[in-house]
Design a protein around this motif. Structure first.
Motif, PDB file in Angstrom:
ATOM      1  N   LEU A  10      40.825  12.487   0.220  1.00 43.20           N
ATOM      2  CA  LEU A  10      41.455  13.180   1.338  1.00 43.20           C
ATOM      3  C   LEU A  10      42.663  12.402   1.814  1.00 43.20           C
ATOM      4  N   GLU A  14      44.169  15.971   6.081  1.00 43.33           N
ATOM      5  CA  GLU A  14      42.977  16.733   5.739  1.00 43.33           C
ATOM      6  C   GLU A  14      41.736  16.183   6.438  1.00 43.33           C
ATOM      7  N   ILE A  16      38.462  15.433   8.049  1.00 43.54           N
ATOM      8  CA  ILE A  16      37.239  16.221   8.133  1.00 43.54           C
ATOM      9  C   ILE A  16      36.872  16.395   9.599  1.00 43.54           C
ATOM     10  N   ARG A  41      38.998  20.632   2.249  1.00 46.02           N
ATOM     11  CA  ARG A  41      38.692  19.318   2.834  1.00 46.02           C
ATOM     12  C   ARG A  41      37.192  19.142   3.051  1.00 46.02           C
TER      13      ARG A  41
END
Length: 193
Positions: A10, A14, A16, A41
């Motif tokens: 990632l 992106e 999370i 993602r």
């Protein structure tokens, strides 16, 4: 023979969702659906936790970004006229949904959870229009709406939040982690607060 695309790490853009990061480890072993997956993602995060993932979206460019080892992409526009829910009842150990709302899917979505399945859902709520899009009431949850869904669908709520978040941008959201009735009630499975 189809080439296998490796999952890339990632990048900062992106990030999370903190909600998904917190609750996804509770998903029991098995296949997970990342609904309205965007660039993948969360699908990549779920694969890193050991799950095979179906990443579903209506945008082929987003699905191309989401594709990777352990991720099967599915191009479906669930809001198209005549669209039907494509998954069988009881199929998924977990379903993850962020930043997406199409109310007609809720019953079918929950039905696709395995008897011990877990739902992790986070999206925008009324009042978000002060921060920008989405601002259309069609895409904004009413106060306590996710709790109502859980009760109507026979889910047990593990955690629920409703309010303002600052990351990745200021927004009003609701988020729920809920389980089917057969989810094990072992205290050891729940992370500490």
């Amino acid at each position: 023979m189809q080439a296998i695309k490796q999952v890339e790490p990632l990048v900062e853009s992106e990030t999370i969702s903190a909600w998904v990061r917190r609750w996804a480890p509770l998903i029991p072993g098995g296949e997970v659906l990342d609904l309205a997956c965007g660039n993948g993602r969360h699908a990549r995060h779920l694969v890193s936790l050991g799950h095979p993932v179906i990443a579903l979206d209506h945008d082929p460019e987003m699905l191309e970004q989401a594709a990777g080892t352990g991720i099967v992409t599915s191009l479906v526009d669930l809001e198209a006229p005549g669209a039907v829910w494509p998954f069988a009842a009881g199929r998924f150990a977990g379903i993850v949904v962020t930043n997406y709302l199409h109310r007609p899917l809720i019953e079918s979505l929950v039905a696709s959870l395995a008897p011990d399945g877990l739902l992790v859902y986070e999206t925008f709520s009324e009042g978000n229009e002060q921060f920008g899009k989405p601002s259309n009431p069609k895409f904004l949850l009413k106060e306590g709406e996710m709790l109502t869904w859980a009760a109507q669908q026979g889910l047990r709520v593990v955690a629920y939040e409703e309010g303002r978040v600052e990351q990745p941008k200021a927004a009003l959201v609701q988020r729920i982690c809920a389980v089917r009735p057969d989810f094990p009630r072992l205290a050891a499975l729940l992370p500490p607060f």
